[in-house]
Structures are given as structure tokens and as C-alpha cells.
Design an enzyme around this catalytic site. Structure first.
Site, mmCIF file in Angstrom:
data_model
loop_
_atom_site.group_PDB
_atom_site.id
_atom_site.type_symbol
_atom_site.label_atom_id
_atom_site.label_comp_id
_atom_site.label_asym_id
_atom_site.label_seq_id
_atom_site.Cartn_x
_atom_site.Cartn_y
_atom_site.Cartn_z
ATOM 1 N N LYS A 94 -3.876 -2.008 15.719
ATOM 2 C CA LYS A 94 -3.243 -1.073 16.762
ATOM 3 C C LYS A 94 -4.093 -0.584 18.378
ATOM 4 O O LYS A 94 -5.069 -1.421 18.091
ATOM 5 C CB LYS A 94 -3.000 0.099 16.482
ATOM 6 C CG LYS A 94 -1.466 0.446 15.413
ATOM 7 C CD LYS A 94 -0.879 2.050 15.303
ATOM 8 C CE LYS A 94 0.787 2.057 14.847
ATOM 9 N NZ LYS A 94 0.245 1.928 13.685
ATOM 10 N N VAL B 72 -4.936 0.481 3.058
ATOM 11 C CA VAL B 72 -5.549 -1.500 2.751
ATOM 12 C C VAL B 72 -6.696 -1.088 2.105
ATOM 13 O O VAL B 72 -6.536 -2.401 1.164
ATOM 14 C CB VAL B 72 -5.383 -1.987 4.414
ATOM 15 C CG1 VAL B 72 -6.103 -3.750 4.184
ATOM 16 C CG2 VAL B 72 -4.041 -1.411 5.421
ATOM 17 N N GLU C 273 0.926 -1.623 -0.348
ATOM 18 C CA GLU C 273 0.012 0.225 -0.635
ATOM 19 C C GLU C 273 1.164 1.283 -0.112
ATOM 20 O O GLU C 273 2.300 1.049 0.588
ATOM 21 C CB GLU C 273 -1.014 0.325 1.030
ATOM 22 C CG GLU C 273 -0.010 0.501 2.585
ATOM 23 C CD GLU C 273 -1.642 0.534 3.767
ATOM 24 O OE1 GLU C 273 -2.022 1.638 3.344
ATOM 25 O OE2 GLU C 273 -0.989 -0.015 4.368
ATOM 26 N N LYS D 265 -4.872 10.483 0.765
ATOM 27 C CA LYS D 265 -5.089 9.789 1.289
ATOM 28 C C LYS D 265 -6.912 8.574 0.668
ATOM 29 O O LYS D 265 -8.247 8.785 0.840
ATOM 30 C CB LYS D 265 -6.168 9.638 2.892
ATOM 31 C CG LYS D 265 -6.295 7.894 3.999
ATOM 32 C CD LYS D 265 -5.909 8.487 5.105
ATOM 33 C CE LYS D 265 -6.848 7.273 6.159
ATOM 34 N NZ LYS D 265 -7.214 7.545 7.210
ATOM 35 N N SER E 142 -13.692 1.606 10.428
ATOM 36 C CA SER E 142 -12.147 0.913 8.794
ATOM 37 C C SER E 142 -13.107 1.102 8.009
ATOM 38 O O SER E 142 -13.209 -0.235 8.150
ATOM 39 C CB SER E 142 -11.123 1.519 9.252
ATOM 40 O OG SER E 142 -10.623 1.406 8.255
HETATM 41 N N1 PSU Z 1 -2.844 1.802 10.601
HETATM 42 C C1 PSU Z 1 -1.225 1.317 10.888
HETATM 43 N N2 PSU Z 1 -0.524 2.656 10.218
HETATM 44 C C2 PSU Z 1 -1.524 2.921 8.552
HETATM 45 C C3 PSU Z 1 -2.547 2.627 8.815
HETATM 46 C C4 PSU Z 1 -3.829 1.996 9.678
HETATM 47 O O1 PSU Z 1 -0.718 1.149 11.519
HETATM 48 O O2 PSU Z 1 -0.663 3.756 7.951
HETATM 49 C C5 PSU Z 1 -3.627 3.196 7.488
HETATM 50 C C6 PSU Z 1 -3.610 1.957 6.541
HETATM 51 O O3 PSU Z 1 -3.738 2.651 4.794
HETATM 52 C C7 PSU Z 1 -5.024 2.148 6.646
HETATM 53 C C8 PSU Z 1 -5.381 3.236 6.629
HETATM 54 O O4 PSU Z 1 -5.861 1.069 5.790
HETATM 55 O O5 PSU Z 1 -4.380 3.660 7.436
HETATM 56 C C9 PSU Z 1 -6.697 3.320 8.289
HETATM 57 O O6 PSU Z 1 -7.545 4.088 7.529
HETATM 58 P P1 PSU Z 1 -8.543 4.487 8.589
HETATM 59 O O7 PSU Z 1 -8.726 3.990 10.008
HETATM 60 O O8 PSU Z 1 -8.566 6.234 8.118
HETATM 61 O O9 PSU Z 1 -9.996 3.830 8.016
HETATM 62 MN MN MN Z 2 -12.293 6.266 10.108
#
Ligand code: PSU
Ligand code: MN
Length: 309
Positions: free
Chosen positions: A162, A109, A28, A89, A143
Site C-alpha cells: 500500500k 505475513v 494468513e 496480531k 515491517s
Molecule cells: N497490509 C494490508 N493488509 C493487512 C496487512 C498488511 O494491506 O492485513 C497485515 C498483514 O498481516 C501484514 C501486517 O503482515 O499487516 C503487517 O503489519 P506491520 O506493518 O505491523 O508489520
Molecule cells: Mn511496524
């Protein structure tokens, strides 16, 4: 009619790999643009690609550039993503916008899974996936990665999720949507910076051959959707749990107090955790992505053997 060839642009290296039937590993780009600071982000991207080559597969980092889904990036394109503050993003909902407006887009992702599937790539390596945020019962912050895992048939190698997220609820969501969670080398589901989250993965499969057989069986049954292959950070690079817990709590409070919302939440938390650990979380982050690249490379090679059978 879908004219996919209008959108997909393969690098020479990936084209050659396709022609030769070599194993390909998707990567990614949000991790580069929004997940780590420059220049470590670009160094990490280059080193991870090299680990994949050294392991006998071909890396395909995915990003949106000039109205194309680029599958495999040049060193200049990696640098561009790592240094452009205006790189968007891009998750599932953003793909049509960034493509039709010809903007620079870094794929999450979810979006990387979509593009990998379009490109015929079944294995994707990253650091951590998104999940159900703490407090999601009021914020609705879940997400889009999870919904993508429910429907798009790509195996995602990661170091778990995390503890900025609600790991228990994330696993419940995945169960509801039929997304299997495999762990490698241990029973437990890892928590990114630490090897254990306190939750178990669904299935422990230590070898690439077993993981490939599992994934192939799922898809042969017509059970569409992703598989999570969770691989714990190497012990030597893991962070102390108490430290990361305290810092996570602080970063979450700051996000809340600062009114950070929507797609900014995850990048904000990642960068605050890095600052609050004086960069030590970044070293852990880089180490675990490299480890995942090794596991993903072996898996991509094993997938070819299974499919050829
Ligand atoms: N978690 C990590 N590092 C990252 C991401 C998530 O530890 O870089 C990034 C990935 O690209 C993941 C995105 O798909 O953040 C998720 O963002 P959101 O929570 O806004 O869906
Ligand atoms: Mn979100």
C-alpha cells in the site's frame, strides 16, 4: 530437539491433502482479525478458501489457537478469529508468547511464512505485505515481513504494498536482502488499491509454470528466502489514484497526530482508509485477495509439477 508435532495441528482437510500429495495454499489470519471488519472479514476468508478449492488445491488458513499452530481452520475457527477483539496480531517475535500462553493469535505475513515453512507449504496468498513505513528513517518502522522474506522460503502472492508505506524504500530493502519481486501480467510493481506504483518489479513472469520454475531454481541453488509474486488488482476494481493518495495522506496525518505506534500503525491506517472511502476500499481489498487466490492456486499446482520433475 524440536518436537514440531507438539505445535503443529493440521485440519482434516489439510491432512488429507498432504496424504494425497495435493497442492496446498497457505492463508494468513491477521487480514481477518485486524485487516477487515466483521462480517466481511469472515465472508472474505470463506470465499477465498472456496476459490482455492475450486481451482484444485486445498486452503490452509493459519492461526494460533489453544497452544497450537493450526494449519487449516474450521468454519467455527474462522468465525472466532473474525469476531474476537482480543485476538493478538502475531509476528515472528510474538509466536513463543502466544503459543506458550495459549492465547488466540492471528498470524501476520511474517508469522504465516514461518508456520507455512514448518508445515511444508511453499505458496502463501494474501492481500498486501508490510514494508518500510514512510518516515522510517526516524521511526525505524520496518515491517518484520521484509526480514522474513529475506530468510524463509515461501512464495508470497500479494497485490504489492500500500501507498501508506514508502514503496521505493520497501523495494530497496528487498533488493538488499536478495528477495526477488516478480510481477504478473505487467512490468510494474502494483500498489495494492491501484495497479501501478510507479516502480517496476524485478522480473515479469506471466505464467504459473514460469513462476514455479523461477522459485524452484532459487531454492535448488540453496538461495533461501521468499519470493514476492505481485499481482495487480483487477482494473475494474482498482481505486482512483488521486482519491486513494489524498485519503492515505489524511490517514497518515491522523496516525501521527494521534501518536499511533508500533504494531497498531498498520491496522489503524487500514481501518481509517476504509472509513474515509465509505467502505469502497474494502470492496477493492476483497477483490484483490480473491484474484491473488486464483494466481496462488495455479502457482501451488505448478510448484508440485516442478518438484515432482
Ligand atoms: N497490509 C494490508 N493488509 C493487512 C496487512 C498488511 O494491506 O492485513 C497485515 C498483514 O498481516 C501484514 C501486517 O503482515 O499487516 C503487517 O503489519 P506491520 O506493518 O505491523 O508489520
Ligand atoms: Mn511496524
Amino acid at each position: 530437539m524440536t518436537q514440531l508435532q507438539n505445535f503443529l495441528l493440521f485440519s482434516q482437510e489439510v491432512l488429507a491433502a498432504r496424504a494425497a500429495g495435493k497442492a496446498i495454499v497457505a492463508l494468513e489470519s491477521t487480514i481477518i482479525s485486524h485487516g477487515m471488519p466483521y462480517p466481511q472479514n469472515v465472508e472474505m476468508a470463506r470465499e477465498v478458501e472456496q476459490i482455492i478449492r475450486d481451482g484444485g488445491a486445498v486452503p490452509a488458513t493459519i492461526a494460533i489457537i489453544d497452544g497450537k499452530i493450526c494449519v487449516g481452520l474450521s468454519p467455527e475457527q474462522l468465525e472466532l478469529l473474525g469476531t474476537s477483539p482480543d485476538a493478538m496480531k502475531v509476528s515472528r517475535r510474538d509466536l513463543p508468547f502466544v503459543l506458550s500462553q495459549r492465547k488466540l493469535g492471528a498470524t501476520t505475513v511474517a508469522a504465516t511464512m514461518i508456520c507455512a515453512e514448518l508445515a511444508g507449504i511453499t505458496v502463501f496468498v494474501t492481500g498486501g505485505i508490510g514494508g518500510v513505513h514512510r518516515g522510517a528513517e526516524t521511526s525505524f518502522d520496518i515491517s518484520a515481513d521484509l526480514q522474513e522474506l529475506a530468510q524463509t522460503s515461501v512464495a508470497v502472492v500479494c497485490a504489492g504494498v500500500k501507498s501508506i508505506l514508502d514503496i521505493g524504500l520497501t523495494l530497496e530493502y528487498l533488493e538488499t536482502h536478495g528477495v526477488p519481486v516478480i510481477s504478473v501480467g505487467q512490468e510494474g510493481f502494483p500498489a495494492f488499491f491501484t495497479r501501478e506504483s510507479g516502480f517496476k518489479a524485478d522480473f515479469r513472469l506471466d505464467t504459473a509454470a514460469e513462476q514455479a520454475a523461477f522459485i524452484d531454481t532459487k531454492w535448488q541453488l540453496g538461495l533461501k528466502g521468499g519470493v514476492i509474486v505481485s499481482n495487480p488488482v483487477p482494473a475494474a476494481q482498482a481505486m482512483p489514484k488521486e482519491e486513494i493518495d489524498a485519503i492515505t495522506t489524511q490517514a497518515l496525518q491522523e496516525a501521527d497526530a494521534g501518536g499511533v505506534k508500533g504494531k497498531q500503525v498498520t491496522p489503524f491506517l487500514l481501518s481509517r482508509i476504509k472509513q474515509l472511502t465509505d467502505g469502497r476500499s474494502l470492496a477493492t481489498n476483497i477483490a484483490l485477495v480473491k484474484h491473488n487466490a486464483q494466481v496462488g492456486t495455479a502457482l501451488a499446482i505448478a510448484m508440485r509439477a516442478v518438484v515432482a520433475r
